[in-house]
Design a protein around this motif. Structure first.
Motif, PDB file in Angstrom:
ATOM      1  N   ALA A  42      22.047 -38.149  51.641  1.00  0.00           N
ATOM      2  CA  ALA A  42      22.317 -39.392  52.360  1.00  0.00           C
ATOM      3  C   ALA A  42      21.831 -40.610  51.569  1.00  0.00           C
ATOM      4  O   ALA A  42      22.514 -41.636  51.509  1.00  0.00           O
ATOM      5  CB  ALA A  42      21.655 -39.360  53.734  1.00  0.00           C
ATOM      6  N   LEU A  43      20.671 -40.493  50.945  1.00  0.00           N
ATOM      7  CA  LEU A  43      20.132 -41.606  50.165  1.00  0.00           C
ATOM      8  C   LEU A  43      20.994 -41.872  48.930  1.00  0.00           C
ATOM      9  O   LEU A  43      21.215 -43.022  48.552  1.00  0.00           O
ATOM     10  CB  LEU A  43      18.692 -41.305  49.734  1.00  0.00           C
ATOM     11  N   SER A  44      21.475 -40.809  48.316  1.00  0.00           N
ATOM     12  CA  SER A  44      22.304 -40.984  47.117  1.00  0.00           C
ATOM     13  C   SER A  44      23.648 -41.618  47.452  1.00  0.00           C
ATOM     14  O   SER A  44      24.228 -42.329  46.622  1.00  0.00           O
ATOM     15  CB  SER A  44      22.533 -39.628  46.438  1.00  0.00           C
ATOM     16  N   ALA A  45      24.149 -41.371  48.666  1.00  0.00           N
ATOM     17  CA  ALA A  45      25.471 -41.874  49.044  1.00  0.00           C
ATOM     18  C   ALA A  45      25.439 -43.318  49.536  1.00  0.00           C
ATOM     19  O   ALA A  45      26.468 -43.996  49.513  1.00  0.00           O
ATOM     20  CB  ALA A  45      26.080 -40.975  50.121  1.00  0.00           C
ATOM     21  N   LEU A  68      17.150 -49.087  52.485  1.00  0.00           N
ATOM     22  CA  LEU A  68      15.728 -49.188  52.825  1.00  0.00           C
ATOM     23  C   LEU A  68      15.475 -48.738  54.260  1.00  0.00           C
ATOM     24  O   LEU A  68      14.492 -48.035  54.543  1.00  0.00           O
ATOM     25  CB  LEU A  68      15.250 -50.633  52.633  1.00  0.00           C
ATOM     26  N   GLU A  69      16.360 -49.133  55.174  1.00  0.00           N
ATOM     27  CA  GLU A  69      16.215 -48.719  56.565  1.00  0.00           C
ATOM     28  C   GLU A  69      16.359 -47.209  56.701  1.00  0.00           C
ATOM     29  O   GLU A  69      15.626 -46.569  57.464  1.00  0.00           O
ATOM     30  CB  GLU A  69      17.254 -49.427  57.434  1.00  0.00           C
ATOM     31  N   LEU A  70      17.296 -46.637  55.958  1.00  0.00           N
ATOM     32  CA  LEU A  70      17.505 -45.188  56.019  1.00  0.00           C
ATOM     33  C   LEU A  70      16.287 -44.445  55.487  1.00  0.00           C
ATOM     34  O   LEU A  70      15.879 -43.422  56.048  1.00  0.00           O
ATOM     35  CB  LEU A  70      18.755 -44.817  55.219  1.00  0.00           C
ATOM     36  N   ILE A  71      15.716 -44.946  54.406  1.00  0.00           N
ATOM     37  CA  ILE A  71      14.516 -44.317  53.841  1.00  0.00           C
ATOM     38  C   ILE A  71      13.396 -44.297  54.881  1.00  0.00           C
ATOM     39  O   ILE A  71      12.748 -43.266  55.096  1.00  0.00           O
ATOM     40  CB  ILE A  71      14.070 -45.060  52.574  1.00  0.00           C
ATOM     41  N   ASN A 112      10.117 -45.064  39.498  1.00  0.00           N
ATOM     42  CA  ASN A 112      11.452 -44.712  39.036  1.00  0.00           C
ATOM     43  C   ASN A 112      11.401 -43.583  38.006  1.00  0.00           C
ATOM     44  O   ASN A 112      10.344 -42.978  37.788  1.00  0.00           O
ATOM     45  CB  ASN A 112      12.169 -45.944  38.469  1.00  0.00           C
ATOM     46  N   ARG A 113      12.520 -43.318  37.341  1.00  0.00           N
ATOM     47  CA  ARG A 113      12.588 -42.214  36.377  1.00  0.00           C
ATOM     48  C   ARG A 113      11.679 -42.435  35.184  1.00  0.00           C
ATOM     49  O   ARG A 113      11.263 -41.486  34.523  1.00  0.00           O
ATOM     50  CB  ARG A 113      14.031 -42.027  35.888  1.00  0.00           C
ATOM     51  N   GLN A 114      11.403 -43.700  34.869  1.00  0.00           N
ATOM     52  CA  GLN A 114      10.521 -44.017  33.737  1.00  0.00           C
ATOM     53  C   GLN A 114       9.049 -44.047  34.151  1.00  0.00           C
ATOM     54  O   GLN A 114       8.198 -44.524  33.402  1.00  0.00           O
ATOM     55  CB  GLN A 114      10.909 -45.368  33.131  1.00  0.00           C
ATOM     56  N   ASN A 115       8.772 -43.591  35.367  1.00  0.00           N
ATOM     57  CA  ASN A 115       7.416 -43.578  35.914  1.00  0.00           C
ATOM     58  C   ASN A 115       6.852 -44.987  36.080  1.00  0.00           C
ATOM     59  O   ASN A 115       5.635 -45.200  36.038  1.00  0.00           O
ATOM     60  CB  ASN A 115       6.464 -42.751  35.029  1.00  0.00           C
ATOM     61  N   ALA A 174      12.564 -43.419  45.767  1.00  0.00           N
ATOM     62  CA  ALA A 174      12.293 -44.375  44.691  1.00  0.00           C
ATOM     63  C   ALA A 174      13.443 -44.416  43.691  1.00  0.00           C
ATOM     64  O   ALA A 174      13.835 -45.495  43.225  1.00  0.00           O
ATOM     65  CB  ALA A 174      10.992 -44.004  43.980  1.00  0.00           C
ATOM     66  N   VAL A 175      14.009 -43.267  43.360  1.00  0.00           N
ATOM     67  CA  VAL A 175      15.140 -43.222  42.434  1.00  0.00           C
ATOM     68  C   VAL A 175      16.357 -43.919  43.044  1.00  0.00           C
ATOM     69  O   VAL A 175      17.074 -44.662  42.364  1.00  0.00           O
ATOM     70  CB  VAL A 175      15.475 -41.762  42.062  1.00  0.00           C
ATOM     71  N   ALA A 176      16.596 -43.689  44.340  1.00  0.00           N
ATOM     72  CA  ALA A 176      17.720 -44.343  45.013  1.00  0.00           C
ATOM     73  C   ALA A 176      17.544 -45.862  45.025  1.00  0.00           C
ATOM     74  O   ALA A 176      18.499 -46.609  44.800  1.00  0.00           O
ATOM     75  CB  ALA A 176      17.851 -43.813  46.442  1.00  0.00           C
ATOM     76  N   ILE A 177      16.325 -46.318  45.283  1.00  0.00           N
ATOM     77  CA  ILE A 177      16.050 -47.759  45.272  1.00  0.00           C
ATOM     78  C   ILE A 177      16.252 -48.326  43.877  1.00  0.00           C
ATOM     79  O   ILE A 177      16.863 -49.384  43.697  1.00  0.00           O
ATOM     80  CB  ILE A 177      14.608 -48.029  45.763  1.00  0.00           C
ATOM     81  N   ASP A 178      15.741 -47.625  42.877  1.00  0.00           N
ATOM     82  CA  ASP A 178      15.864 -48.103  41.498  1.00  0.00           C
ATOM     83  C   ASP A 178      17.333 -48.185  41.074  1.00  0.00           C
ATOM     84  O   ASP A 178      17.743 -49.137  40.388  1.00  0.00           O
ATOM     85  CB  ASP A 178      15.097 -47.162  40.563  1.00  0.00           C
TER      86      ASP A 178
END
Length: 241
Positions: free
Chosen positions: A43-46, A54-57, A159-162, A199-203
């Protein structure tokens, strides 16, 4: 079915043998947790709308963590502040504008978010109504939960880069007479795993927004250059974009 990542089948049958029954219960709990985690991750990825993301998270994290509420702060462009972006209390969407913005460099900050950044990991703090500093910082939560104490769990979002992009905070009401013990390690571990996906979805959404802003700026730059070079366009190119 678990090996094939298929969690739609029936739960394992209970057994009269205690050891077998405990194993069946553990397998059932694991299956439900994995299914829930994959559903939330999908769901977050979509989700493509940043505010709805943000609300979904918050909604999903509060649900699986059985928390009373939560908030998301994002790091400002200069890295000096944690800006409130979304909040939720139980089943109601909160007003993020009523939340505090926190200065990151304040080492003795009453904010659990700031303490999580300084610790570079998950922190748990119990807020007490009788503490003037904590009351000033979290008076709104005290009023909403109608309790004299509540527990905060805060962790950095990376994120992916920490690299830190923000923080996630969850609140848990501590009822009168209830012990101030810490949350179970299994619950904290699940929250941490879910926060990583969030965090990845937000980034990703922040990168998409930055790319759109860059493209818009490039179009404006080209249009301005054309108008500046040719007086016959009459600023037409500036109006078209």
């Amino acid at each position: 079915t678990i090996r094939r990542f298929d969690f739609s089948g029936p739960d394992p049958a209970r057994s009269m043998i205690r050891e077998v029954d405990r194993l069946a219960l553990a397998m059932t709990g694991m299956k439900h947790s994995l299914r829930r985690f994959l559903e939330i991750s999908g769901a977050l990825s979509a989700e493509r709308n940043f505010d709805q993301l943000l609300e979904l998270i918050l909604q999903e994290t509060i649900s699986v963590a059985e928390a009373s509420g939560g908030a998301i702060h994002l790091l400002s462009a200069d890295g000096q502040w944690l800006e409130p972006m979304a909040s939720r209390m139980r089943d109601e969407v909160g007003d993020s504008k009523s939340l505090h913005r926190w200065r990151v460099a304040e080492a003795d900050s009453p904010s659990a978010d700031v303490q999580a950044l300084h610790a570079d990991g998950t922190v748990q703090m119990v807020m007490n109504w009788h503490n003037p500093v904590q009351l000033a910082a979290y008076g709104r939560i005290f009023a909403r939960l109608k309790v004299a104490r509540f527990r905060l769990l805060a962790l950095p979002l990376k994120n992916r880069q920490n690299e830190v992009v923000g923080t996630l905070t969850l609140s848990f009401a501590v009822e009168e007479g209830e012990q101030e013990g810490r949350l179970s390690p299994s619950r904290v571990a699940f929250i941490e795993a879910l926060s990583g996906t969030a965090a990845v979805a937000i980034d990703n959404q922040m990168l998409l927004r930055a790319q759109k802003d860059l493209l818009e700026s490039f179009i404006q730059l080209v249009a301005g250059a054309i108008d500046a070079k040719s007086p016959y366009t009459g600023a037409h190119c500036q109006r078209v974009p």
